[in-house]
Design a protein around this motif. Sequence first.
Motif, PDB file in Angstrom:
ATOM      1  N   HIS A  75       0.917  -1.366   0.414  1.00  0.00           N
ATOM      2  CA  HIS A  75      -0.008  -0.100  -0.665  1.00  0.00           C
ATOM      3  C   HIS A  75       1.197   1.342  -0.317  1.00  0.00           C
ATOM      4  O   HIS A  75       0.648   2.586  -0.443  1.00  0.00           O
ATOM      5  CB  HIS A  75      -1.335   0.155   1.240  1.00  0.00           C
ATOM      6  N   PHE A  76       2.178   1.264   0.764  1.00  0.00           N
ATOM      7  CA  PHE A  76       2.795   2.329   0.594  1.00  0.00           C
ATOM      8  C   PHE A  76       3.537   2.858  -0.235  1.00  0.00           C
ATOM      9  O   PHE A  76       4.023   3.571  -0.795  1.00  0.00           O
ATOM     10  CB  PHE A  76       3.995   2.261   1.949  1.00  0.00           C
ATOM     11  N   LEU A  77       4.117   1.878  -1.218  1.00  0.00           N
ATOM     12  CA  LEU A  77       4.619   1.973  -2.547  1.00  0.00           C
ATOM     13  C   LEU A  77       3.611   2.560  -3.411  1.00  0.00           C
ATOM     14  O   LEU A  77       4.129   2.910  -4.384  1.00  0.00           O
ATOM     15  CB  LEU A  77       5.351   0.249  -3.222  1.00  0.00           C
ATOM     16  N   ALA A  78       1.504   1.485  -3.385  1.00  0.00           N
ATOM     17  CA  ALA A  78       1.698   2.260  -4.618  1.00  0.00           C
ATOM     18  C   ALA A  78       0.808   3.806  -3.532  1.00  0.00           C
ATOM     19  O   ALA A  78       0.842   4.610  -4.623  1.00  0.00           O
ATOM     20  CB  ALA A  78      -0.173   1.359  -4.312  1.00  0.00           C
ATOM     21  N   THR A  79       0.810   4.058  -2.822  1.00  0.00           N
ATOM     22  CA  THR A  79       0.533   5.652  -2.298  1.00  0.00           C
ATOM     23  C   THR A  79       1.622   6.285  -2.696  1.00  0.00           C
ATOM     24  O   THR A  79       1.644   7.144  -3.649  1.00  0.00           O
ATOM     25  CB  THR A  79       0.842   5.554  -1.159  1.00  0.00           C
ATOM     26  N   MET A  80       3.619   5.649  -2.720  1.00  0.00           N
ATOM     27  CA  MET A  80       4.239   6.640  -2.481  1.00  0.00           C
ATOM     28  C   MET A  80       4.128   6.336  -4.466  1.00  0.00           C
ATOM     29  O   MET A  80       5.034   7.742  -4.573  1.00  0.00           O
ATOM     30  CB  MET A  80       5.566   6.124  -3.219  1.00  0.00           C
ATOM     31  N   SER A  81       4.277   5.701  -5.274  1.00  0.00           N
ATOM     32  CA  SER A  81       4.251   6.207  -6.660  1.00  0.00           C
ATOM     33  C   SER A  81       3.406   6.795  -7.354  1.00  0.00           C
ATOM     34  O   SER A  81       3.314   7.660  -7.708  1.00  0.00           O
ATOM     35  CB  SER A  81       4.001   4.648  -6.680  1.00  0.00           C
ATOM     36  N   HIS A  82       1.821   7.107  -6.393  1.00  0.00           N
ATOM     37  CA  HIS A  82       1.159   7.881  -7.017  1.00  0.00           C
ATOM     38  C   HIS A  82       2.009   9.569  -6.216  1.00  0.00           C
ATOM     39  O   HIS A  82       1.709   9.881  -7.177  1.00  0.00           O
ATOM     40  CB  HIS A  82      -0.233   7.619  -6.525  1.00  0.00           C
ATOM     41  N   GLU A  83       1.735   9.646  -5.214  1.00  0.00           N
ATOM     42  CA  GLU A  83       2.747  10.983  -4.542  1.00  0.00           C
ATOM     43  C   GLU A  83       3.511  11.269  -4.841  1.00  0.00           C
ATOM     44  O   GLU A  83       3.529  12.791  -5.292  1.00  0.00           O
ATOM     45  CB  GLU A  83       2.733  10.133  -3.403  1.00  0.00           C
ATOM     46  N   LEU A  84       4.543  11.255  -5.782  1.00  0.00           N
ATOM     47  CA  LEU A  84       5.891  11.042  -5.630  1.00  0.00           C
ATOM     48  C   LEU A  84       5.614  11.139  -7.637  1.00  0.00           C
ATOM     49  O   LEU A  84       6.147  12.335  -7.786  1.00  0.00           O
ATOM     50  CB  LEU A  84       7.099   9.830  -5.622  1.00  0.00           C
ATOM     51  N   ARG A  85       4.639  10.794  -8.347  1.00  0.00           N
ATOM     52  CA  ARG A  85       4.980  10.791  -9.445  1.00  0.00           C
ATOM     53  C   ARG A  85       4.000  12.030  -9.740  1.00  0.00           C
ATOM     54  O   ARG A  85       4.380  12.938 -10.905  1.00  0.00           O
ATOM     55  CB  ARG A  85       4.185   9.692 -10.169  1.00  0.00           C
ATOM     56  N   THR A  86       2.891  12.433  -8.975  1.00  0.00           N
ATOM     57  CA  THR A  86       2.196  13.559  -9.343  1.00  0.00           C
ATOM     58  C   THR A  86       2.776  14.806  -9.596  1.00  0.00           C
ATOM     59  O   THR A  86       2.939  15.635 -10.465  1.00  0.00           O
ATOM     60  CB  THR A  86       0.891  13.757  -8.962  1.00  0.00           C
ATOM     61  N   PRO A  87       3.624  14.905  -7.808  1.00  0.00           N
ATOM     62  CA  PRO A  87       4.481  17.128  -8.219  1.00  0.00           C
ATOM     63  C   PRO A  87       5.784  16.813  -9.453  1.00  0.00           C
ATOM     64  O   PRO A  87       6.412  17.487  -9.879  1.00  0.00           O
ATOM     65  CB  PRO A  87       5.048  16.567  -6.713  1.00  0.00           C
ATOM     66  N   LEU A  88       6.640  15.743  -9.299  1.00  0.00           N
ATOM     67  CA  LEU A  88       7.868  15.207 -10.293  1.00  0.00           C
ATOM     68  C   LEU A  88       6.953  15.163 -11.357  1.00  0.00           C
ATOM     69  O   LEU A  88       7.191  16.181 -12.967  1.00  0.00           O
ATOM     70  CB  LEU A  88       8.067  13.760 -10.037  1.00  0.00           C
ATOM     71  N   ASN A  89       6.044  14.881 -12.510  1.00  0.00           N
ATOM     72  CA  ASN A  89       5.535  15.273 -13.901  1.00  0.00           C
ATOM     73  C   ASN A  89       4.687  17.069 -13.853  1.00  0.00           C
ATOM     74  O   ASN A  89       5.555  17.475 -14.957  1.00  0.00           O
ATOM     75  CB  ASN A  89       4.061  14.530 -13.732  1.00  0.00           C
ATOM     76  N   ALA A  90       4.662  17.230 -12.281  1.00  0.00           N
ATOM     77  CA  ALA A  90       4.389  18.833 -12.270  1.00  0.00           C
ATOM     78  C   ALA A  90       5.918  19.343 -13.082  1.00  0.00           C
ATOM     79  O   ALA A  90       6.175  20.628 -14.029  1.00  0.00           O
ATOM     80  CB  ALA A  90       3.801  19.469 -11.743  1.00  0.00           C
ATOM     81  N   ILE A  91       7.111  19.354 -12.331  1.00  0.00           N
ATOM     82  CA  ILE A  91       7.466  19.654 -12.479  1.00  0.00           C
ATOM     83  C   ILE A  91       8.624  19.771 -12.976  1.00  0.00           C
ATOM     84  O   ILE A  91       9.258  20.349 -14.371  1.00  0.00           O
ATOM     85  CB  ILE A  91       9.469  18.947 -10.833  1.00  0.00           C
ATOM     86  N   ILE A  92       8.764  18.374 -14.031  1.00  0.00           N
ATOM     87  CA  ILE A  92       9.201  17.825 -15.082  1.00  0.00           C
ATOM     88  C   ILE A  92       8.308  18.659 -15.756  1.00  0.00           C
ATOM     89  O   ILE A  92       8.826  19.530 -17.429  1.00  0.00           O
ATOM     90  CB  ILE A  92       8.972  16.614 -15.467  1.00  0.00           C
TER      91      ILE A  92
END
Length: 305
Positions: A75-92
Amino acid sequence: LEWQVEETGTVMLYDLIIPILVLSVLLLVTVAYVIWRALNAAKRVQNYHDWLEFQAEDLREARNQAEAANRSKSHFLATMSHELRTPLNAIIGFSDLIRNVPGVPSQPEKVVEYVTDIHSSGQYLLALINDILDMSKIESKRFELYEEVARPDVLIDECTKLVRPDADAKSIAIRRTRKSFFLLCDERAVRQILINLLSNAIKFSPPNSLIQIAISHNTGEDFTISIIDQGIGMSAEEIERAMLPFGQIRDAHVRENQGTGLGLNISRALTELHGGSLTLESRPGKGTKASIRFPDHRVVQNPSA
């Protein structure tokens, strides 16, 4: 001819009574000993059976804990993949727009908007990383408190200002009781606890609702700060799950709010490092009351002394 015996049969039987009684007693003792051994053997077998059942229960509990830990990890990996991907997509994405899209330099308001999004995304990633590092320090017992005399009402004012933009965005009012106390604590840790609890209250509260912050302390009792919202509330099972590391009361893929599920667990751990406790009182649809309690000996009566 006449045969005469020295003793009659009756007399002979009388003489045999004692040996027969002795043999009977020996036989009974032997039978009792055999039964006792059998009962002891049966008891040992039963004890061994109970021990096996106990071991099996321990193994089942260990298996359940391992499965729960594995589910939490997944669950943590799924959550982190979601949480990290969203701001990283915005930054990139926004940085790429600023760098490559023609015409962007001629639109300074767009540049400011993109840079603002990049900055907020970076701040969010930094907050995630800090939470994970704090959790790691707490679990490894390497988190140290730097204690000093502080005023909780001032800390509450500071934290309220920090979360005010999120509250204003949902038209949520924040009210508090004003009582001046002095507390021996780690200011950064208490500030983090308050921000976590206030952020959760805002996150799960409907628009145009109210959040109340109450301070209470009586001599000989715990010093308590309570944050009461009018949000979605939780059941007892959801409270238990929310207090676990990476605990979420909503599925990572369908929930509407951001978060790794570390805030409550970190807040509870930081409160316990102060010798206090964090409790949640809630019912679905009836809001939540989060209370952090510090022991009475941390209240400083005369800080200038």
